[in-house]
Design a protein around this motif. Structure first.
Motif, PDB file in Angstrom:
ATOM      1  N   LEU A 148       0.819  -1.215   0.000  1.00 30.20           N
ATOM      2  CA  LEU A 148       0.000   0.000   0.000  1.00 30.20           C
ATOM      3  C   LEU A 148       0.851   1.262   0.000  1.00 30.20           C
ATOM      4  CD1 LEU A 148      -2.608  -0.998   2.733  1.00 30.20           C
ATOM      5  CD2 LEU A 148      -2.992  -0.976   0.260  1.00 30.20           C
ATOM      6  N   GLY A 149       2.079   1.138   0.480  1.00 28.80           N
ATOM      7  CA  GLY A 149       2.961   2.294   0.587  1.00 28.80           C
ATOM      8  C   GLY A 149       3.112   2.808   2.007  1.00 28.80           C
ATOM      9  N   ALA A 150       2.559   2.094   2.984  1.00 25.05           N
ATOM     10  CA  ALA A 150       2.679   2.512   4.377  1.00 25.05           C
ATOM     11  C   ALA A 150       4.122   2.381   4.848  1.00 25.05           C
ATOM     12  CB  ALA A 150       1.759   1.668   5.264  1.00 25.05           C
ATOM     13  N   LYS A 151       4.508   3.236   5.789  1.00 22.57           N
ATOM     14  CA  LYS A 151       5.850   3.207   6.371  1.00 22.57           C
ATOM     15  C   LYS A 151       5.834   2.384   7.659  1.00 22.57           C
ATOM     16  CE  LYS A 151       7.733   6.399   3.582  1.00 22.57           C
ATOM     17  NZ  LYS A 151       6.659   6.611   2.640  1.00 22.57           N
ATOM     18  N   LYS A 152       6.863   1.590   7.842  1.00 24.78           N
ATOM     19  CA  LYS A 152       6.979   0.782   9.058  1.00 24.78           C
ATOM     20  C   LYS A 152       7.495   1.661  10.189  1.00 24.78           C
ATOM     21  CE  LYS A 152       9.099  -3.497  10.728  1.00 24.78           C
ATOM     22  NZ  LYS A 152       9.950  -4.653  10.339  1.00 24.78           N
ATOM     23  N   ASP A 153       6.702   1.751  11.256  1.00 28.20           N
ATOM     24  CA  ASP A 153       7.078   2.580  12.404  1.00 28.20           C
ATOM     25  C   ASP A 153       7.953   1.820  13.392  1.00 28.20           C
ATOM     26  OD1 ASP A 153       5.548   4.764  11.486  1.00 28.20           O
ATOM     27  OD2 ASP A 153       3.745   3.911  12.360  1.00 28.20           O
ATOM     28  N   GLY A 154       7.735   0.521  13.506  1.00 26.25           N
ATOM     29  CA  GLY A 154       8.499  -0.264  14.460  1.00 26.25           C
ATOM     30  C   GLY A 154       7.702  -1.455  14.951  1.00 26.25           C
ATOM     31  N   VAL A 155       8.213  -2.088  15.989  1.00 27.06           N
ATOM     32  CA  VAL A 155       7.607  -3.303  16.533  1.00 27.06           C
ATOM     33  C   VAL A 155       7.351  -3.113  18.019  1.00 27.06           C
ATOM     34  CG1 VAL A 155       7.899  -5.787  16.900  1.00 27.06           C
ATOM     35  CG2 VAL A 155       8.836  -4.719  14.826  1.00 27.06           C
ATOM     36  N   LEU A 156       6.115  -3.395  18.432  1.00 28.56           N
ATOM     37  CA  LEU A 156       5.764  -3.404  19.855  1.00 28.56           C
ATOM     38  C   LEU A 156       5.948  -4.826  20.358  1.00 28.56           C
ATOM     39  CD1 LEU A 156       2.505  -1.244  19.722  1.00 28.56           C
ATOM     40  CD2 LEU A 156       4.814  -0.491  20.260  1.00 28.56           C
ATOM     41  N   ARG A 157       6.949  -5.023  21.213  1.00 31.09           N
ATOM     42  CA  ARG A 157       7.277  -6.368  21.670  1.00 31.09           C
ATOM     43  C   ARG A 157       6.308  -6.820  22.749  1.00 31.09           C
ATOM     44  NH1 ARG A 157      13.052  -7.322  21.639  1.00 31.09           N
ATOM     45  NH2 ARG A 157      12.380  -9.469  21.915  1.00 31.09           N
ATOM     46  N   HIS A 158       5.995  -8.119  22.729  1.00 33.74           N
ATOM     47  CA  HIS A 158       5.131  -8.748  23.738  1.00 33.74           C
ATOM     48  C   HIS A 158       3.861  -7.900  23.928  1.00 33.74           C
ATOM     49  CE1 HIS A 158       4.744 -11.842  26.820  1.00 33.74           C
ATOM     50  NE2 HIS A 158       4.204 -10.929  27.610  1.00 33.74           N
ATOM     51  N   HIS A 159       3.101  -7.751  22.832  1.00 31.70           N
ATOM     52  CA  HIS A 159       2.059  -6.726  22.794  1.00 31.70           C
ATOM     53  C   HIS A 159       0.637  -7.244  22.981  1.00 31.70           C
ATOM     54  CE1 HIS A 159      -0.409  -3.606  20.475  1.00 31.70           C
ATOM     55  NE2 HIS A 159      -0.006  -3.011  21.569  1.00 31.70           N
ATOM     56  N   GLN A 160       0.283  -8.376  22.318  1.00 30.82           N
ATOM     57  CA  GLN A 160      -1.094  -8.849  22.400  1.00 30.82           C
ATOM     58  C   GLN A 160      -1.130 -10.366  22.429  1.00 30.82           C
ATOM     59  OE1 GLN A 160      -2.927  -6.954  18.930  1.00 30.82           O
ATOM     60  NE2 GLN A 160      -4.096  -5.628  20.299  1.00 30.82           N
ATOM     61  N   PRO A 161      -2.113 -10.925  23.152  1.00 25.60           N
ATOM     62  CA  PRO A 161      -2.228 -12.393  23.182  1.00 25.60           C
ATOM     63  C   PRO A 161      -2.807 -12.930  21.876  1.00 25.60           C
ATOM     64  CG  PRO A 161      -4.002 -11.404  24.443  1.00 25.60           C
ATOM     65  CD  PRO A 161      -3.100 -10.287  24.027  1.00 25.60           C
ATOM     66  N   ARG A 162      -2.298 -14.074  21.460  1.00 25.37           N
ATOM     67  CA  ARG A 162      -2.897 -14.805  20.343  1.00 25.37           C
ATOM     68  C   ARG A 162      -3.897 -15.819  20.898  1.00 25.37           C
ATOM     69  NH1 ARG A 162       2.708 -15.422  18.883  1.00 25.37           N
ATOM     70  NH2 ARG A 162       3.307 -14.013  17.196  1.00 25.37           N
ATOM     71  N   ARG A 163      -4.730 -16.369  20.023  1.00 20.72           N
ATOM     72  CA  ARG A 163      -5.737 -17.334  20.460  1.00 20.72           C
ATOM     73  C   ARG A 163      -5.120 -18.618  21.012  1.00 20.72           C
ATOM     74  NH1 ARG A 163      -9.647 -17.812  16.412  1.00 20.72           N
ATOM     75  NH2 ARG A 163      -8.651 -16.356  15.019  1.00 20.72           N
ATOM     76  N   ASP A 164      -3.863 -18.922  20.604  1.00 19.99           N
ATOM     77  CA  ASP A 164      -3.233 -20.158  21.071  1.00 19.99           C
ATOM     78  C   ASP A 164      -2.501 -19.977  22.404  1.00 19.99           C
ATOM     79  OD1 ASP A 164      -0.940 -18.746  20.396  1.00 19.99           O
ATOM     80  OD2 ASP A 164      -0.245 -20.186  18.884  1.00 19.99           O
ATOM     81  N   GLY A 165      -2.619 -18.778  23.001  1.00 18.27           N
ATOM     82  CA  GLY A 165      -2.004 -18.537  24.310  1.00 18.27           C
ATOM     83  C   GLY A 165      -0.632 -17.903  24.256  1.00 18.27           C
ATOM     84  N   THR A 166      -0.020 -17.856  23.072  1.00 19.26           N
ATOM     85  CA  THR A 166       1.258 -17.166  22.945  1.00 19.26           C
ATOM     86  C   THR A 166       0.999 -15.664  22.866  1.00 19.26           C
ATOM     87  OG1 THR A 166       1.251 -17.349  20.529  1.00 19.26           O
ATOM     88  CG2 THR A 166       2.328 -19.130  21.767  1.00 19.26           C
ATOM     89  N   VAL A 167       2.060 -14.882  22.974  1.00 21.52           N
ATOM     90  CA  VAL A 167       1.931 -13.434  22.912  1.00 21.52           C
ATOM     91  C   VAL A 167       2.692 -12.926  21.690  1.00 21.52           C
ATOM     92  CG1 VAL A 167       2.345 -11.249  24.111  1.00 21.52           C
ATOM     93  CG2 VAL A 167       1.761 -13.299  25.427  1.00 21.52           C
ATOM     94  N   ARG A 168       2.009 -12.140  20.896  1.00 20.51           N
ATOM     95  CA  ARG A 168       2.625 -11.666  19.658  1.00 20.51           C
ATOM     96  C   ARG A 168       3.367 -10.360  19.854  1.00 20.51           C
ATOM     97  NH1 ARG A 168      -1.993  -9.066  15.583  1.00 20.51           N
ATOM     98  NH2 ARG A 168      -1.691  -6.910  16.254  1.00 20.51           N
ATOM     99  N   ASP A 169       4.363 -10.153  18.986  1.00 20.79           N
ATOM    100  CA  ASP A 169       4.913  -8.831  18.753  1.00 20.79           C
ATOM    101  C   ASP A 169       4.049  -8.209  17.651  1.00 20.79           C
ATOM    102  OD1 ASP A 169       6.922  -9.533  20.501  1.00 20.79           O
ATOM    103  OD2 ASP A 169       8.456  -9.778  18.958  1.00 20.79           O
TER     104      ASP A 169
END
Length: 197
Positions: A148-169
């Motif tokens: 789309l042309g969006a700029k990558k701002d960065g990564v929020l580490r350990h940010h949200q839970p996934r449905r399988d119980g792991t935590v995503r960045d």
């Protein structure tokens, strides 16, 4: 930023309309096309959870405005997308909670939806920034956002839970109002190149 009210948007045979309870069967069918809820890196609801998903989306207003994505020609529900994390005080919102039935992926639909939503955000609502985010392991989503042309701002580490119980960045992207004219031209060119007028 202007007040964000429920709105219907149309372009290139695609209609975005406020998501409601009457869309449940269509949204269930869209999720079942490709068993999208089985993808670890998405938040697509399981078929039995679609009604609750819609109810929660409606309950989240005014911080989220969810849309049903409709193919105008057939009336078929293609999927859903939302404005979310709406912060009027700084003229910022995000686009996300997006999924499409497998048969509609890698067609003109996503580009059309983003063009509709960003045009409305920047040109009607007066947004100064539109954000997008995705799971760090959702490489297809990251590639689509970057196309789309969006700029990558960065990564929020350990940010949200996934449905399988792991935590995503969470990988964060954005487009500013100053970048919008060039992005708009890019999206229109992409659609024209694929024969969408």
């Amino acid at each position: 930023m202007n007040t964000l009210l429920p709105v219907t948007l149309e372009l290139h045979g695609v209609r975005l309309e406020p998501l409601g309870a009457h869309h449940a069967d269509g949204l269930r069918a869209a999720a079942e096309d490709g068993h999208l809820w089985q993808l670890r890196v998405t938040s697509v609801p399981e078929p039995q959870d679609v009604d609750a998903y819609i109810y929660k989306a409606i309950e989240q207003r005014p911080n989220r405005l969810a849309f049903a994505v409709i193919d105008i020609g057939t009336g078929m529900l293609i999927g859903t997308t939302s404005y979310h994390d709406i912060v009027p005080a700084i003229d910022r919102l995000e686009i996300g909670y997006t999924f499409y039935a497998k048969r509609w992926q890698r067609t003109h639909v996503n580009t059309t939806c983003k063009l509709l939503l960003m045009t409305h955000a920047f040109e009607t609502l007066g947004a100064r920034l539109v954000g997008l985010r995705t799971d760090n392991f959702n490489h297809a989503s990251q590639a689509a956002i970057e196309r789309l042309g969006a700029k990558k701002d960065g990564v929020l580490r350990h940010h949200q839970p996934r449905r399988d119980g792991t935590v995503r960045d969470t990988v964060m992207y954005s487009i500013t109002a100053g970048e919008w004219p060039e992005i708009r031209a890019h999206l229109r060119h992409k659609l024209a190149r694929h024969g969408v007028r």
